[in-house]
Design a protein around this motif. Structure first.
Motif, PDB file in Angstrom:
ATOM      1  N   MET A  42       8.377 -18.176  -8.143  1.00  0.00           N
ATOM      2  CA  MET A  42       7.882 -17.047  -7.382  1.00  0.00           C
ATOM      3  C   MET A  42       6.423 -16.805  -7.741  1.00  0.00           C
ATOM      4  N   SER A  43       5.631 -16.491  -6.780  1.00  0.00           N
ATOM      5  CA  SER A  43       4.216 -16.210  -6.977  1.00  0.00           C
ATOM      6  C   SER A  43       4.029 -14.797  -7.508  1.00  0.00           C
ATOM      7  N   ASN A  44       2.971 -14.604  -8.292  1.00  0.00           N
ATOM      8  CA  ASN A  44       2.692 -13.254  -8.744  1.00  0.00           C
ATOM      9  C   ASN A  44       1.557 -12.631  -7.927  1.00  0.00           C
ATOM     10  N   ALA A  47      -2.404   1.655 -11.846  1.00  0.00           N
ATOM     11  CA  ALA A  47      -2.818   0.362 -11.288  1.00  0.00           C
ATOM     12  C   ALA A  47      -2.767  -0.731 -12.351  1.00  0.00           C
ATOM     13  N   VAL A  48      -3.183  -0.408 -13.570  1.00  0.00           N
ATOM     14  CA  VAL A  48      -3.124  -1.384 -14.665  1.00  0.00           C
ATOM     15  C   VAL A  48      -1.673  -1.765 -14.954  1.00  0.00           C
ATOM     16  N   ALA A  49      -0.787  -0.770 -14.977  1.00  0.00           N
ATOM     17  CA  ALA A  49       0.633  -1.043 -15.205  1.00  0.00           C
ATOM     18  C   ALA A  49       1.215  -1.866 -14.062  1.00  0.00           C
ATOM     19  N   LEU A  50       0.764  -1.610 -12.863  1.00  0.00           N
ATOM     20  CA  LEU A  50       1.223  -2.372 -11.697  1.00  0.00           C
ATOM     21  C   LEU A  50       0.775  -3.825 -11.799  1.00  0.00           C
ATOM     22  N   ILE A  51      -0.438  -4.047 -12.218  1.00  0.00           N
ATOM     23  CA  ILE A  51      -0.943  -5.415 -12.409  1.00  0.00           C
ATOM     24  C   ILE A  51      -0.083  -6.145 -13.435  1.00  0.00           C
ATOM     25  N   ALA A  63       4.110 -10.126 -14.698  1.00  0.00           N
ATOM     26  CA  ALA A  63       5.392 -10.405 -15.345  1.00  0.00           C
ATOM     27  C   ALA A  63       6.513 -10.640 -14.333  1.00  0.00           C
ATOM     28  N   GLU A  64       6.188 -10.502 -13.046  1.00  0.00           N
ATOM     29  CA  GLU A  64       7.174 -10.623 -11.974  1.00  0.00           C
ATOM     30  C   GLU A  64       8.374  -9.710 -12.203  1.00  0.00           C
ATOM     31  N   ASN A  65       8.074  -8.493 -12.675  1.00  0.00           N
ATOM     32  CA  ASN A  65       9.092  -7.476 -12.912  1.00  0.00           C
ATOM     33  C   ASN A  65       9.192  -6.637 -11.644  1.00  0.00           C
ATOM     34  N   PHE A  66      10.073  -7.044 -10.751  1.00  0.00           N
ATOM     35  CA  PHE A  66      10.122  -6.469  -9.412  1.00  0.00           C
ATOM     36  C   PHE A  66      10.539  -4.998  -9.392  1.00  0.00           C
ATOM     37  N   GLY A  67      11.401  -4.600 -10.298  1.00  0.00           N
ATOM     38  CA  GLY A  67      11.779  -3.188 -10.375  1.00  0.00           C
ATOM     39  C   GLY A  67      10.582  -2.321 -10.743  1.00  0.00           C
ATOM     40  N   THR A  68       9.825  -2.774 -11.728  1.00  0.00           N
ATOM     41  CA  THR A  68       8.629  -2.032 -12.139  1.00  0.00           C
ATOM     42  C   THR A  68       7.559  -2.086 -11.059  1.00  0.00           C
ATOM     43  N   ILE A  69       7.439  -3.213 -10.382  1.00  0.00           N
ATOM     44  CA  ILE A  69       6.476  -3.314  -9.276  1.00  0.00           C
ATOM     45  C   ILE A  69       6.784  -2.248  -8.231  1.00  0.00           C
ATOM     46  N   ALA A  70       8.049  -2.138  -7.859  1.00  0.00           N
ATOM     47  CA  ALA A  70       8.436  -1.142  -6.853  1.00  0.00           C
ATOM     48  C   ALA A  70       8.161   0.278  -7.357  1.00  0.00           C
ATOM     49  N   ALA A  71       8.548   0.556  -8.600  1.00  0.00           N
ATOM     50  CA  ALA A  71       8.358   1.899  -9.151  1.00  0.00           C
ATOM     51  C   ALA A  71       6.880   2.252  -9.274  1.00  0.00           C
ATOM     52  N   LYS A  72       6.078   1.325  -9.768  1.00  0.00           N
ATOM     53  CA  LYS A  72       4.645   1.591  -9.946  1.00  0.00           C
ATOM     54  C   LYS A  72       3.919   1.654  -8.607  1.00  0.00           C
ATOM     55  N   SER A  73       4.393   0.922  -7.621  1.00  0.00           N
ATOM     56  CA  SER A  73       3.790   1.009  -6.284  1.00  0.00           C
ATOM     57  C   SER A  73       3.994   2.399  -5.705  1.00  0.00           C
TER      58      SER A  73
END
Length: 127
Positions: free
Chosen positions: A1-3, A69-73, A78-88
């Motif tokens: 999977m791409s980051n 934004a830093v946490a989202l990056i 890390a391809e942590n999709f749950g955190t990506i969704a939450a931080k978005s």
């Protein structure tokens, strides 16, 4: 999977980059005064001090957006999709907070500059 970042993430990154200088410029009373002068508002140090509460709130909201934004990056890398969704989602709220805080600067800055509140807020967004 791409980051690679998605659309929301890219928007958050760009807005964070645009607002980064706002955090820096509002960090000190003299920085704030210089920033406001660049926007066409010539204020005395006492007037800037009188605006410290809404200016500090705007700077804090901007800082919170940048931290998100830093946490989202990091989550994307890390391809942590749950955190990506939450931080978005958090980032979108942080953007709304910054916009609200900039808008709230209109009335108090208007009071010391005789510029209509809507014009003050628009100058911040245009700057």
């Amino acid at each position: 999977m791409s980051n690679a970042a998605g659309t929301i993430e890219k928007v958050v990154f760009e807005i964070s980059k645009l607002l980064g200088p706002l955090k820096r410029d509002l960090a000190t009373p003299e920085g704030t005064r210089t920033f406001l002068q660049q926007m066409g508002f010539a204020l005395t140090p006492a007037q800037v001090a009188g605006l410290s509460a809404p200016l500090s709130k705007t700077a804090a909201s901007t800082d919170a957006l940048i931290e998100t934004a830093v946490a989202l990056i990091s989550a994307i890398e890390a391809e942590n999709f749950g955190t990506i969704a939450a931080k978005s989602i958090e980032a979108v709220q942080r953007i709304a907070d910054v916009i609200t805080d900039i808008d709230a600067l209109g009335p108090p800055l208007s009071a010391v500059t005789a510029t209509p509140p809507a014009t003050v807020a628009q100058q911040f967004f245009d700057y």
